[in-house]
Design a protein around this motif. Structure first.
Motif, PDB file in Angstrom:
ATOM      1  N   LEU A 194       3.830  22.473  36.419  1.00 43.78           N
ATOM      2  CA  LEU A 194       3.390  21.703  35.262  1.00 43.78           C
ATOM      3  C   LEU A 194       4.593  21.424  34.368  1.00 43.78           C
ATOM      4  O   LEU A 194       5.616  22.072  34.512  1.00 43.78           O
ATOM      5  CB  LEU A 194       2.324  22.505  34.504  1.00 43.78           C
ATOM      6  N   PRO A 195       4.497  20.473  33.425  1.00 45.58           N
ATOM      7  CA  PRO A 195       3.267  19.817  32.979  1.00 45.58           C
ATOM      8  C   PRO A 195       2.830  18.630  33.834  1.00 45.58           C
ATOM      9  O   PRO A 195       1.689  18.191  33.700  1.00 45.58           O
ATOM     10  CB  PRO A 195       3.618  19.354  31.565  1.00 45.58           C
ATOM     11  N   ALA A 196       3.666  18.081  34.693  1.00 45.48           N
ATOM     12  CA  ALA A 196       3.209  16.982  35.548  1.00 45.48           C
ATOM     13  C   ALA A 196       2.205  17.530  36.553  1.00 45.48           C
ATOM     14  O   ALA A 196       2.367  18.636  37.074  1.00 45.48           O
ATOM     15  CB  ALA A 196       4.400  16.348  36.264  1.00 45.48           C
ATOM     16  N   PHE A 197       1.158  16.788  36.819  1.00 45.43           N
ATOM     17  CA  PHE A 197       0.189  17.207  37.827  1.00 45.43           C
ATOM     18  C   PHE A 197      -0.145  16.083  38.802  1.00 45.43           C
ATOM     19  O   PHE A 197      -0.738  16.328  39.844  1.00 45.43           O
ATOM     20  CB  PHE A 197      -1.085  17.769  37.181  1.00 45.43           C
ATOM     21  N   GLU A 222      14.170  18.511  39.376  1.00 36.96           N
ATOM     22  CA  GLU A 222      13.588  18.956  38.118  1.00 36.96           C
ATOM     23  C   GLU A 222      13.598  17.796  37.134  1.00 36.96           C
ATOM     24  O   GLU A 222      14.656  17.216  36.839  1.00 36.96           O
ATOM     25  CB  GLU A 222      14.403  20.120  37.552  1.00 36.96           C
ATOM     26  N   CYS A 223      12.431  17.438  36.621  1.00 38.62           N
ATOM     27  CA  CYS A 223      12.369  16.371  35.627  1.00 38.62           C
ATOM     28  C   CYS A 223      13.235  16.751  34.426  1.00 38.62           C
ATOM     29  O   CYS A 223      13.085  17.854  33.880  1.00 38.62           O
ATOM     30  CB  CYS A 223      10.923  16.139  35.194  1.00 38.62           C
ATOM     31  N   PRO A 224      14.122  15.849  33.995  1.00 36.74           N
ATOM     32  CA  PRO A 224      15.035  16.211  32.906  1.00 36.74           C
ATOM     33  C   PRO A 224      14.346  16.302  31.541  1.00 36.74           C
ATOM     34  O   PRO A 224      14.931  16.849  30.608  1.00 36.74           O
ATOM     35  CB  PRO A 224      16.068  15.073  32.911  1.00 36.74           C
ATOM     36  N   LEU A 225      13.108  15.808  31.429  1.00 32.98           N
ATOM     37  CA  LEU A 225      12.463  15.818  30.112  1.00 32.98           C
ATOM     38  C   LEU A 225      11.675  17.104  29.855  1.00 32.98           C
ATOM     39  O   LEU A 225      11.903  17.797  28.867  1.00 32.98           O
ATOM     40  CB  LEU A 225      11.561  14.581  29.973  1.00 32.98           C
ATOM     41  N   HIS A 226      10.732  17.455  30.739  1.00 32.72           N
ATOM     42  CA  HIS A 226       9.904  18.645  30.500  1.00 32.72           C
ATOM     43  C   HIS A 226       9.974  19.665  31.628  1.00 32.72           C
ATOM     44  O   HIS A 226       9.280  20.679  31.590  1.00 32.72           O
ATOM     45  CB  HIS A 226       8.441  18.253  30.286  1.00 32.72           C
ATOM     46  N   GLY A 227      10.762  19.376  32.660  1.00 32.77           N
ATOM     47  CA  GLY A 227      11.064  20.418  33.637  1.00 32.77           C
ATOM     48  C   GLY A 227      10.144  20.557  34.826  1.00 32.77           C
ATOM     49  O   GLY A 227      10.305  21.501  35.602  1.00 32.77           O
ATOM     50  N   SER A 228       9.169  19.669  35.008  1.00 30.29           N
ATOM     51  CA  SER A 228       8.362  19.779  36.226  1.00 30.29           C
ATOM     52  C   SER A 228       9.258  19.638  37.446  1.00 30.29           C
ATOM     53  O   SER A 228      10.199  18.835  37.455  1.00 30.29           O
ATOM     54  CB  SER A 228       7.289  18.677  36.279  1.00 30.29           C
ATOM     55  N   LEU A 229       8.931  20.408  38.478  1.00 27.22           N
ATOM     56  CA  LEU A 229       9.667  20.330  39.740  1.00 27.22           C
ATOM     57  C   LEU A 229       8.880  19.453  40.706  1.00 27.22           C
ATOM     58  O   LEU A 229       7.676  19.692  40.918  1.00 27.22           O
ATOM     59  CB  LEU A 229       9.850  21.729  40.340  1.00 27.22           C
ATOM     60  N   THR A 273      10.396   7.114  37.979  1.00 26.41           N
ATOM     61  CA  THR A 273       9.741   7.463  36.715  1.00 26.41           C
ATOM     62  C   THR A 273       8.767   8.620  36.939  1.00 26.41           C
ATOM     63  O   THR A 273       7.888   8.551  37.799  1.00 26.41           O
ATOM     64  CB  THR A 273       8.987   6.251  36.144  1.00 26.41           C
ATOM     65  N   CYS A 274       8.936   9.658  36.160  1.00 25.65           N
ATOM     66  CA  CYS A 274       8.077  10.844  36.241  1.00 25.65           C
ATOM     67  C   CYS A 274       6.622  10.448  36.016  1.00 25.65           C
ATOM     68  O   CYS A 274       6.324   9.506  35.268  1.00 25.65           O
ATOM     69  CB  CYS A 274       8.523  11.856  35.188  1.00 25.65           C
ATOM     70  N   SER A 275       5.709  11.160  36.661  1.00 25.15           N
ATOM     71  CA  SER A 275       4.280  10.868  36.501  1.00 25.15           C
ATOM     72  C   SER A 275       3.728  11.425  35.200  1.00 25.15           C
ATOM     73  O   SER A 275       2.585  11.153  34.846  1.00 25.15           O
ATOM     74  CB  SER A 275       3.494  11.453  37.687  1.00 25.15           C
ATOM     75  N   HIS A 276       4.510  12.203  34.469  1.00 26.40           N
ATOM     76  CA  HIS A 276       4.031  12.817  33.230  1.00 26.40           C
ATOM     77  C   HIS A 276       4.365  11.985  32.004  1.00 26.40           C
ATOM     78  O   HIS A 276       3.531  11.817  31.120  1.00 26.40           O
ATOM     79  CB  HIS A 276       4.634  14.224  33.095  1.00 26.40           C
ATOM     80  N   ALA A 277       5.556  11.473  31.921  1.00 29.99           N
ATOM     81  CA  ALA A 277       5.983  10.655  30.778  1.00 29.99           C
ATOM     82  C   ALA A 277       7.185   9.832  31.240  1.00 29.99           C
ATOM     83  O   ALA A 277       7.511   9.790  32.422  1.00 29.99           O
ATOM     84  CB  ALA A 277       6.319  11.524  29.569  1.00 29.99           C
ATOM     85  N   GLU A 278       7.843   9.214  30.282  1.00 22.87           N
ATOM     86  CA  GLU A 278       8.924   8.277  30.606  1.00 22.87           C
ATOM     87  C   GLU A 278      10.226   9.039  30.785  1.00 22.87           C
ATOM     88  O   GLU A 278      10.951   9.286  29.810  1.00 22.87           O
ATOM     89  CB  GLU A 278       9.030   7.258  29.469  1.00 22.87           C
ATOM     90  N   ALA A 279      10.509   9.441  32.002  1.00 22.14           N
ATOM     91  CA  ALA A 279      11.763  10.138  32.291  1.00 22.14           C
ATOM     92  C   ALA A 279      12.230   9.730  33.678  1.00 22.14           C
ATOM     93  O   ALA A 279      11.415   9.451  34.562  1.00 22.14           O
ATOM     94  CB  ALA A 279      11.566  11.647  32.234  1.00 22.14           C
ATOM     95  N   SER A 280      13.546   9.727  33.866  1.00 22.58           N
ATOM     96  CA  SER A 280      14.141   9.306  35.129  1.00 22.58           C
ATOM     97  C   SER A 280      14.395  10.525  36.014  1.00 22.58           C
ATOM     98  O   SER A 280      15.255  11.358  35.713  1.00 22.58           O
ATOM     99  CB  SER A 280      15.460   8.574  34.835  1.00 22.58           C
TER     100      SER A 280
HETATM  101  S1  FES Z   1       8.333  13.581  31.630  1.00 18.74           S
HETATM  102 FE1  FES Z   1       8.581  14.643  33.503  1.00 18.74          FE
HETATM  103  S2  FES Z   1       7.589  16.539  33.169  1.00 18.74           S
HETATM  104 FE2  FES Z   1       7.285  15.433  31.322  1.00 18.74          FE
END
Ligand code: FES
Length: 105
Positions: free
Chosen positions: A81-84, A63-70, A42-49
């Motif tokens: 970003l956007p995950a930090f 690469e997060c499939p939701l917002h693209g953080s690497l 689970t991504c640290s930014h939001a709910e994404a696998s």
């Molecule tokens: S949910 Fe992964 S970058 Fe936003």
């Protein structure tokens, strides 16, 4: 530390992630040649696998499939970003063809 058998090396394709549920938590495992890396799925930014994201084995980066953080799969650290916040990493190893993850206290 408890060790969990999660599958075999053949279950983990090269070039993309594979999610396993370990002790009730989803863990994403990535393979680069014979090396394996395990991070929280689970991504640290939001709910994404993260296991569903595009994986670049040369950069050890998913690469997060939701917002693209690497995320660096070796450290769990986001490179963009956007995950930090980092995601947790886990020791993963192979004995014979069986894959194990160390998890929890
Ligand atoms: S949910 Fe992964 S970058 Fe936003």
């Amino acid at each position: 530390m408890p060790t969990y058998q999660i599958g075999t090396l053949a279950d983990i394709p090269e070039g993309r992630g594979k999610a396993f549920t370990v002790n009730g938590v989803r863990v994403a495992v990535f393979r680069v040649g014979t090396e394996l890396y395990a991070i929280d799925d689970t991504c640290s930014h939001a709910e994404a696998s993260l296991s569903a994201g595009e994986f670049d084995p040369e950069e050890y980066c998913v690469e997060c499939p939701l917002h693209g953080s690497l995320f660096d799969v070796r450290t769990g650290t986001p490179r963009t970003l956007p995950a930090f916040e980092p995601v947790a990493t886990y020791r993963v190893f192979v004995e014979g063809a069986t894959v194990f993850v160390e998890f929890g206290a």
